[in-house]
Design an enzyme around this catalytic site. Structure first.
Site, short mmCIF file in Angstrom:
data_model
loop_
_atom_site.label_atom_id
_atom_site.label_comp_id
_atom_site.label_asym_id
_atom_site.label_seq_id
_atom_site.Cartn_x
_atom_site.Cartn_y
_atom_site.Cartn_z
N GLU A 251 -8.28 4.88 2.96
CA GLU A 251 -7.63 5.36 1.73
C GLU A 251 -7.85 4.27 0.69
O GLU A 251 -7.25 3.21 0.75
CB GLU A 251 -6.15 5.62 1.98
CG GLU A 251 -5.48 6.43 0.87
CD GLU A 251 -4.95 5.55 -0.25
OE1 GLU A 251 -5.68 5.40 -1.27
OE2 GLU A 251 -3.84 5.04 -0.13
N CYS A 285 -1.49 4.51 -6.09
CA CYS A 285 -2.86 5.01 -6.10
C CYS A 285 -2.97 6.50 -6.41
O CYS A 285 -4.01 6.96 -6.88
CB CYS A 285 -3.53 4.73 -4.75
SG CYS A 285 -2.67 5.48 -3.35
#
Length: 483
Positions: A251, A285
């Site tokens: 990720e 994020c």
């Protein structure tokens, strides 16, 4: 140093120990830039001990009944909840986020452990129809010992996602948590240890990232890598993983586009977007990042976000009335200033609307940047800070193209009251997750992950458990006999 700050130690093979490395880490308070504590880095001997423990305990933990893994994770979740009042200020002091956000993160982290405790008992295989007397089965097995790496922006959430999934699947794990926010990781591991987790099953090492990652990923013990981090780090670890035939979950961040159509309640959408964007000082994020607002409502949208930012109380995270804390470190503050300077050079209009508490710490004012051209850095790179860039659009096909014109692909958002537009745009957006009339993309029950440079694989949901398992086909027939 702050004497009341928790002691930072390594957790290896069921024991707390001081790092044996020759270097040390000073943990800073982002709100003051002053030291909170110092701890010795893990040395290579510590990493090797963690690897040995994870490898030695892998067979036993794999053979542990799912019901017992469930009990350990549930007890750990209960312990984390019981200690939340102590853990909240520690998280805020080392990371910088407000107390309310730290509490929400820790409560969510306990819920993650609960989720995986339950889901680990439902790692079902399947029976495939075959000839009479045969059994065609697909079973799920633990992938093996895991090396995991977590960042500083959500030091509880990212640790519990990886630990919870790995342990529920029957994997052992070595986690290299962020050395900038180590106390929260220590708090999670204290709960695991006191919940009865067998020695060696989960290990925590803190120290030099490059040194530790290379040692872990070159070890024959490790079979999977899970990273939450930057694209650059992902590529380095990805190369190491390929060389050693490791399964990966990556990720790697994002720069999520937000498309706001002219049929919405502009005030409500602007407030929702600003609330999400300024959470954790923008260091998230998967939050709205690049705002494409229809030209008919763009001025009103900017006006409302500016009003919101002007009222935002910026201050040390440990102060109860703070609504936005400091950035995690000095380098993030410098990067934000560079984004603003670049946008100004590209002709954007800057609304520096936040009020800072003083000259100490790593604070950056909530900032709104209007009429940003698509070639400005703030529209091309992950911002990871409290800046809202707004661009206008008039044509739906064109704004979809602009939204997808990025190397990232973690999250995307669309706001509209039209079912047709919601369906069309959400189908067209190139991202692992799409929020329609919501700013929330992270749920314990749903998969979290991206595409393109934002990575691959998933955490959370049943996909998060399956990421730590492999499938084996067993084709069983009657014994062979001579006629």
């Amino acid at each position: 140093m702050t004497s009341s700050f928790p002691e930072i130690r390594q957790f290896i093979d069921g024991e707390w120990r001081r790092g044996s490395g020759t270097s040390a880490e000073t943990v800073l308070d982002p709100a003051t830039a002053r030291p909170l504590t110092e701890f010795a880095h893990a040395g290579l001997d510590d990493v090797d001990a963690a690897l040995d423990a994870a490898g030695r305990s892998a067979t036993g933990w794999r053979a542990t009944a799912p019901e017992e893994r469930y009990r350990v994770l549930r007890r750990a979740a209960d312990l984390l909840r019981a200690r939340i009042d102590t853990a909240v200020p520690v998280l805020s002091r080392e990371q910088g986020k407000p107390l309310a956000e730290s509490r929400a993160e820790l409560e969510g982290s306990a819920a993650i452990l609960d989720w995986y405790a339950e889901e680990g008992r439902r790692a079902y295989g399947r029976i495939v129809p075959g000839a009479p007397g045969s059994r065609l089965m697909v079973v799920q097995e633990p992938v093996g010992p895991v090396a995991a790496f977590t960042p500083w922006n959500f030091p509880a959430t990212t640790v519990t996602r990886k630990v919870g999934a790995a342990l529920a699947a029957g994997c052992t794990i070595v986690i290299k948590a962020s050395e900038e926010t180590p106390a929260t990781a220590v708090a999670v591991f204290e709960c695991l240890a006191q919940a009865g987790l067998p020695a060696g099953v989960a290990n925590l090492v803190l120290g030099n990232p490059a040194q530790i990652s290379e040692r872990l990923l070159k070890s024959p013990v490790i079979r999977k890598v899970s990273l939450t981090g930057s694209i650059g780090v992902g590529r380095v670890l990805g190369h190491l993983a390929v060389e050693n035939d490791l399964v990966t979950t990556m990720e790697l961040g994002g720069n999520a586009p937000v498309i706001v159509f002219d049929d919405v309640d502009v005030d409500a959408v602007a407030i929702a977007c600003a609330t999400a964007k300024f959470r954790n000082a923008g260091q998230v994020c998967n939050v709205p990042s690049r705002f494409y607002v229809h030209e008919r409502v763009a001025d009103r949208f900017v006006e409302r976000v500016v009003e919101f930012a002007r009222k935002l109380r910026v201050g040390p995270g440990v102060e109860v009335d703070s609504q936005m804390g400091a950035l995690a470190n000095a380098r993030r503050r410098d990067v934000m200033a560079g984004f603003v300077d670049d946008a100004l050079a590209h002709g954007a209009t800057i609304h520096d609307v936040g009020r800072l508490p003083g000259d100490d710490g790593f604070f950056f004012a909530p900032t709104v940047v209007a009429d940003v051209p698509d070639d400005a850095k703030i529209m091309r790179e992950e911002v990871f800070g409290p800046i809202v860039p707004v661009a206008r659009f008039s044509d739906t096909d064109d704004v979809i193209r602009r939204a997808n014109d990025t190397t990232y692909g973690l999250g995307s958002f669309v706001f509209t009251e039209s079912l047709d537009l919601a369906t069309r745009v959400s189908d067209a957006l190139e991202a692992g997750m799409v929020g329609v009339n919501t700013t929330v993309l992270s749920r314990t029950e749903t998969p979290f992950g991206g595409i393109k440079a934002s990575g691959h694989g998933y955490e959370s949901g049943i996909e998060g458990l399956e990421a730590y398992m492999r499938r084996k086909a067993i084709l069983q027939h009657s014994p062979l006999r001579s006629v």
